[in-house]
Design an enzyme around this catalytic site. Structure first.
Site, short mmCIF file in Angstrom:
data_model
loop_
_atom_site.label_atom_id
_atom_site.label_comp_id
_atom_site.label_asym_id
_atom_site.label_seq_id
_atom_site.Cartn_x
_atom_site.Cartn_y
_atom_site.Cartn_z
N SER A 150 0.87 -1.17 0.00
CA SER A 150 0.00 0.00 0.00
C SER A 150 0.90 1.22 0.00
O SER A 150 1.63 1.46 0.97
CB SER A 150 -0.91 0.02 1.23
OG SER A 150 -1.63 1.23 1.30
N ARG A 151 0.89 1.98 -1.09
CA ARG A 151 1.82 3.10 -1.20
C ARG A 151 1.42 4.28 -0.32
O ARG A 151 2.19 5.22 -0.15
CB ARG A 151 1.95 3.53 -2.67
CG ARG A 151 2.54 2.43 -3.54
CD ARG A 151 2.88 2.88 -4.94
NE ARG A 151 3.38 1.76 -5.71
CZ ARG A 151 2.67 1.05 -6.59
NH1 ARG A 151 1.42 1.37 -6.79
NH2 ARG A 151 3.20 0.04 -7.24
#
Length: 489
Positions: A349-350
């Protein structure tokens, strides 16, 4: 569809020169615009312009069985869908027609094809979007306004993750309004989805846009754009919205079929060259808006199906490059009984901890590292005949974390409950509990929390995580051990 006004372009009378499965080439139009609605002589909407060459206009017909001799006219209007707050609880198709027997849609008409918000109109994603799924909330936290891909082979639980995220929004405050888009799925899968949403009262805040495998190309092509327009209605009203695209790999195949029927030049894996921009324009519409624009958000969960775990195929790599991370489901984990079968190592998850609740961040910051070390320690223990006490303790702790990250479908664990659970793990409060009790540990503990420790959960919900709360968690675990563990031994 609503009836449109007959076009003023009387000289522009279109004639169908070729037609197959609702995909037509039309000659005679001189001034057609992209996404302009086509009407018949009575003013009924019958198609949509999706492209043109110098010789003809490419049209998707809403009715696959339209008489090829029907004269067509330009309406001068774009494709729109009527939306107001009453759209919640409705089930409509990709042509914005209701299929739930609750009557026609009312409300102001909104364009289906819109530009994504400008960069200056956006804000960083910081507000958490709770999924109620432990392995995601602890390792792959999502934020409101994020675009997170769910990718993996068929029958591994991709749709289940998306559905459970929708179900979890029932207990979230402020409320998140949901749109679930079904593209190219079986009728039975749609019925199962509607049954689950109905059983959990999720229709109070959810709209379903459904274009099943048996519906027309126009229906399936337009469904994600119609769903996005509905979700944008809530976002632009200053509210938080969530949209699920189930799934975009089938949408890409529909667009490929349409393009091949129109004899457009095929590219990699026979997909047209503009399939990337098609999905990029769609997903870029999900964003967290600035306060000047109302402060609303639209979160997207696109789903993509892979073949034999190949995430390097054309469509998966396209969507991965567009989104802010991916949740990768692995068949090997699923077959071992690890559900949800999320491979934490290949998932990312950036937005990450920027959108994770502070109290949960405090107690789960070491989980990802612990799981990585656990794999290495397991390999090392297989090579060595004797294992040190410290190594054995780390392996035991890693096994416990993996056991607690398992979760049955349609069961929700709140961020506050996850905080209690993983604080107890992190501080070693469960280290003396044998593995034979792990299967029932969480069920008993959650029952105790929900029955006797509601006030503590309320404090955690307010962001309070002081020494007093930590002492209460220790008391809770002691009580849990006395009442449940000792009884089972």
């Amino acid at each position: 569809m609503t009836k449109g006004k007959q076009a003023n372009h009387k000289q522009d009378i279109g004639r169908i020169s070729s037609l197959f499965a609702g995909v037509a080439r039309v000659t005679g139009f001189k001034s057609a615009k992209l996404h302009e609605v086509i009407v018949d002589s009575r003013g009924n909407d019958v198609g949509l312009v999706i492209g043109f060459t110098k010789d003809y206009v490419e049209v998707l017909l809403f009715d696959e069985f339209l008489d090829p001799q029907t004269p067509l006219l330009l309406s001068g209007k774009e494709f729109t869908v009527p939306i107001n707050d009453d759209i919640l609880g409705r089930v409509i198709d990709g042509l914005s027609k209701p299929i739930d027997m609750f009557g026609k849609l009312e409300g102001k008409r909104f364009p289906v094809f819109r530009e994504a918000p400008a960069v200056m109109d956006r804000e960083p994603v910081k507000v958490p979007l709770s999924t109620g799924i432990k392995i995601i909330d602890t390792n792959l936290p999502l934020g409101r306004g994020q675009r997170e891909l769910i990718v993996g082979d068929r029958k591994l639980g991709k749709s289940t993750i998306a559905i459970d995220t929708v179900l979890n929004q029932k207990r979230v405050d402020p409320k998140v309004y949901c749109v679930y888009v079904v593209i190219g799925q079986k009728e039975s899968q749609l019925k199962d989805l509607l049954s689950i949403l109905d059983r959990h009262n999720a229709f109070l805040y959810t709209t379903v846009v459904a274009a099943t495998a048996g519906s027309s190309y126009a229906n399936q092509y337009l469904a994600p754009f119609v769903g996005t327009a509905i979700a944008e209605y809530f976002r632009d009203s200053g509210k938080d919205a969530l949209i699920v695209y189930d799934d975009l790999s089938k949408h890409a195949k529909v667009y490929r079929d349409i393009s091949l029927l129109l004899k457009r030049a095929p590219g990699r894996e026979a997909y047209p060259g503009d399939v990337f921009s098609l999905h990029a324009k769609l997903l870029e519409r999900s964003a967290k808006l600035s306060k000047k624009k109302g402060g609303g958000s639209l979160t997207a969960l696109p789903i993509v199906e892979t073949l034999e775990g190949d995430i390097s195929a054309f469509i998966p790599t396209n969507i991965i490059s567009i989104t802010d991370g991916q949740i990768y489901l692995e068949r090997g984990l699923f077959e071992k009984g690890f559900i949800p079968a999320v491979n934490v190592g290949l998932s990312v998850s950036r937005v990450g901890s920027a959108a994770q609740p502070d109290i949960l961040k405090d107690v789960t910051s070491g989980i990802r590292l612990a799981l990585a070390q656990h794999k290495q320690l397991q390999k090392l223990s297989q090579l060595e005949t004797t294992v040190s006490d410290k190594m054995q303790k780390s392996i035991h702790r890693g096994d416990l974390i993996l056991a607690l990250l398992k979760q049955q479908k349609h069961t929700i664990v709140t961020p506050e409950e996850q905080t209690i659970l993983f604080y107890a793990v992190e501080t070693g409060l469960f280290d003396d509990i044998g593995s034979e009790h792990w299967a029932r540990l969480e069920t008993y503990l959650l029952d105790l929390i929900r029955g006797r420790y509601i006030r503590m959960v309320g404090k955690l919900k307010q962001g309070v995580f002081d020494e007093k709360i930590k002492d209460q968690i220790k008391e809770l675990v002691d009580e849990f051990k006395q009442e449940f563990v000792n009884k089972e031994t």
